[in-house]
Structures are given as structure tokens and as C-alpha cells.
Enzyme design. Structure first.
Site, short mmCIF file in Angstrom:
data_model
loop_
_atom_site.label_atom_id
_atom_site.label_comp_id
_atom_site.label_asym_id
_atom_site.label_seq_id
_atom_site.Cartn_x
_atom_site.Cartn_y
_atom_site.Cartn_z
NE ARG A 50 -101.56 16.46 41.46
CZ ARG A 50 -102.38 17.23 42.14
NH1 ARG A 50 -102.50 18.50 41.83
NH2 ARG A 50 -103.11 16.73 43.13
NE ARG A 78 -91.38 6.00 38.79
CZ ARG A 78 -91.29 7.21 39.33
NH1 ARG A 78 -90.65 8.17 38.66
NH2 ARG A 78 -91.82 7.47 40.50
CD GLU A 119 -83.68 5.56 37.68
OE1 GLU A 119 -83.50 5.90 38.87
OE2 GLU A 119 -84.48 6.12 36.94
CG HIS A 149 -84.54 9.45 39.12
ND1 HIS A 149 -85.09 8.20 39.11
CD2 HIS A 149 -85.56 10.32 39.35
CE1 HIS A 149 -86.39 8.30 39.33
NE2 HIS A 149 -86.71 9.57 39.48
CB ILE A 150 -81.28 15.37 38.71
CG1 ILE A 150 -81.13 15.62 37.21
CG2 ILE A 150 -80.08 14.63 39.28
CD1 ILE A 150 -80.02 16.60 36.84
#
Length: 334
Positions: free
Chosen positions: A164, A245, A273, A292-293
Site C-alpha cells: 500500500r 520497519r 524503538e 515513527h511518525i
């Protein structure tokens, strides 16, 4: 629209998480489609809470922090036909009991993927423009000459993974005059051409790309796919972007390669993380770390709610579900 039954929709996530994703307009749209049952407690629902909320439901809406839909939970909802997961991977909530009951499952990966792709494009433009370095130098009193600035023009952008997020990144890149290379063993050469990309083997892609953007799930097959040998194949001044990832990159090898000064990396994800405070990636000048935004954040979470409402409406109108996940796909999902 199906009119043979009144749809009961159970939203399982706690009030605090629900209100971050579903605005009043989304709840109003759901209420137009059926009777909505809300979890008014904060926090993640326990199995017992899930059993109570889902009782008699035709549709369940889950999200981050929801418990697995075990046989014990599902026995409270013998008429359950559809689970809409207002998040990405469905692995935390899907059980074999769900498939055995013939319940359909859909997630909001497409909505999340749009935000990821847009972030990757932002990293692409800003990094090629050398804005990170020029901003630091300007803040320190300098005025850079821009000699290392590159435009998103006439370059080769390598895309690793056409799920996606990766496929939407390719769609965005088609607005630029660039060559797009794609590595994805599940995409045919014909399909790659239809997307506007040239299918290459991973090693060939790494050798020719000026930007490499990773869009892979975390699977045993992708663990440390970007190892020392493959990182060494990359062109000088290549920009490596990871919004997927952290586990797909061998970070020790990446730090060693970056210390040579020939690559630049934008990492929105790490493994683990967050990285350790003294991790070498935190100190290197040619690394940008963000927490991780890349996916849906803050106002962007509304995309998830919109996707859930859209798939529910599609289900009720007997149309294909955009986010449908099938049992045979589970081993390929992050």
C-alpha cells in the site's frame, strides 16, 4: 444497501483511543448505517469487556490495543460477519476462530500507507535538496552555496516493496521527471510497467538508484535484508529512506557504512524503538532520525476512520472492501 437486517456495530477500542481516530462526523456516519455500541472506558479492553461490547454485533471495529478475537469473545457474537480494524496489521486481533466462522476482515493499511508514502516523498525532496545540512549551517551563521543540492529530476528512485505504501509512493513519484525502479518479487514486470516503474532485482536496483525507499513488512525473509554487502552496493550520495520497519536494516552495518560519509539516511523506524541513547546512529551527521511518525498521526488518524466507514458502506452495498485481508495472506503481512 442491505435492508434485510438492522446492523449492530460494536466499537471495541477504549474511549481515549477512539476519540483520537473517530471524530463526531465519523460516528454520525456510522450511526446512519446501523446501531453503534461504544466502549466508554479508557484504555485497552480486556477479553471480558470485549465479550460484553461485541454481544449480538454484526460488525466489530477494532484498533491498536484491542485483544485477540478468540473463540471465547466470538461466542458472544454468533451473528458477527465483519471486523473492521482501524489500524494496520490485523495479526494482534485475528485468530483461527475468526476464519472458521467465516467472518470477513479488513484493515486501514491503505489509509496508513498514504501518510507513509507522503513522508517518504518529503524525505526524498528535502534530502536531495540538502536542506538538513544547509539548515544547520545557516542556523550556525553560515550561508551554504548549495553545491550539493539535487532536484527530483533525471534521477533514479528505487522503491523496495510495492504494498500500500510503496505503490502510493510510486504514484506520487509519477508527478516528477524521474526513473522509478521497483523490487518486489510479488509484482510482475507487466504490473510494474502499469504502475510506471521498471522491475529490477534488488542488487541491480541498489547499484543504479539515487534514492532507495524501503516499504517492506517485518518478516523472517526481510530481516536485515539491507546488510553490509547490499549497503556497500549503493551509489555514493545515495539517500536511503526507511519508513517501514527497523528490522529490515542491519543497523550496525548501516552505521559502519554511513561513517564513511558516502550515504545519507532518513530513518523513521529503528530496531528497537527508540534506539539506545548512545546508539551511533544518533551521532552521525548524515542520519535523520524521526520517532515513527510516517503513518497516520494526529489529524491524519481521520483517514483511518474514513477508511473504516467507507469499507462498512461497501460491505453493506455488496461492493469489494478496499482493506480486505484473507486468511491465505496472513503469512505475508507485517
Amino acid at each position: 444497501m442491505r435492508e434485510d437486517f438492522s446492523v449492530k456495530i460494536a466499537i471495541l477500542q477504549g474511549k481515549d483511543k477512539r476519540e483520537r481516530i473517530f471524530g463526531p462526523e465519523h460516528l454520525a456516519q456510522l450511526r446512519e448505517l446501523g446501531e453503534v455500541v461504544l466502549n466508554e472506558d479508557n484504555g485497552n479492553p480486556s477479553e471480558e469487556q470485549a465479550r460484553t461490547l461485541i454481544a449480538g454485533a454484526d460488525v466489530a471495529i477494532t484498533s491498536w490495543g484491542c485483544c485477540a478475537l478468540t473463540e471465547r469473545v466470538l461466542e458472544s457474537a454468533p451473528n458477527l460477519k465483519l471486523v473492521l480494524h482501524a489500524a494496520g496489521t490485523v495479526k494482534p486481533i485475528v485468530t483461527e476462530a475468526l476464519w472458521q466462522r467465516g467472518v470477513r476482515v479488513a484493515n486501514a493499511t491503505e489509509a496508513l500507507g498514504q501518510g507513509v508514502a507522503e513522508t517518504a516523498l518529503g524525505f526524498t525532496i528535502v534530502s536531495l535538496k540538502d536542506m538538513w545540512r544547509l539548515s544547520r549551517e545557516t542556523a550556525a551563521g553560515g550561508w551554504g552555496d548549495g553545491s550539493r543540492v539535487r532536484e527530483v529530476y533525471g534521477l533514479t528512485i528505487g522503491v523496495v516493496g510495492a504494498g500500500r505504501a510503496g505503490s502510493h509512493y510510486i504514484k506520487l513519484l509519477r508527478q516528477f521527471d524521474v526513473k522509478i525502479a521497483l523490487y518486489d518479487p510479488f509484482v510482475s514486470e507487466e504490473r510494474a510497467r502499469e504502475m510506471g516503474a521498471q522491475k529490477l532485482e534488488l542488487e541491480d536496483l541498489l547499484r543504479v538508484s539515487d534514492v532507495v525507499s524501503i516499504h517492506l513488512p517485518s518478516l523472517p525473509e526481510t530481516y536485515h535484508m539491507f546488510n553490509a554487502d547490499r549497503l556497500a552496493m549503493m551509489k555514493d550520495d545515495c539517500v536511503l529512506i526507511n519508513t517501514a520497519r527497523g528490522s529490515v536494516i542491519d543497523e550496525v552495518a548501516l552505521a559502519a557504512e554511513l561513517s564513511k560519509g558516502r550515504l545519507f539516511a532518513c530513518l523513521d523506524v529503528t530496531d528497537p524503538e527508540p534506539p539506545e541513547v548512545n546508539h551511533p546512529l544518533r551521532a552521525l551527521p548524515n542520519v535523520i532520525l524521526t520517532p515513527h511518525i510516517a503513518g497516520a498521526v494526529n489529524n491524519g488518524l481521520g483517514r483511518i476512520a474514513k477508511a473504516v466507514v467507507s469499507d462498512l458502506r461497501a460491505y453493506l452495498e455488496d461492493r469489494p472492501l478496499s482493506g480486505e485481508v484473507r486468511a491465505e495472506q496472513m503469512h505475508l503481512l507485517a
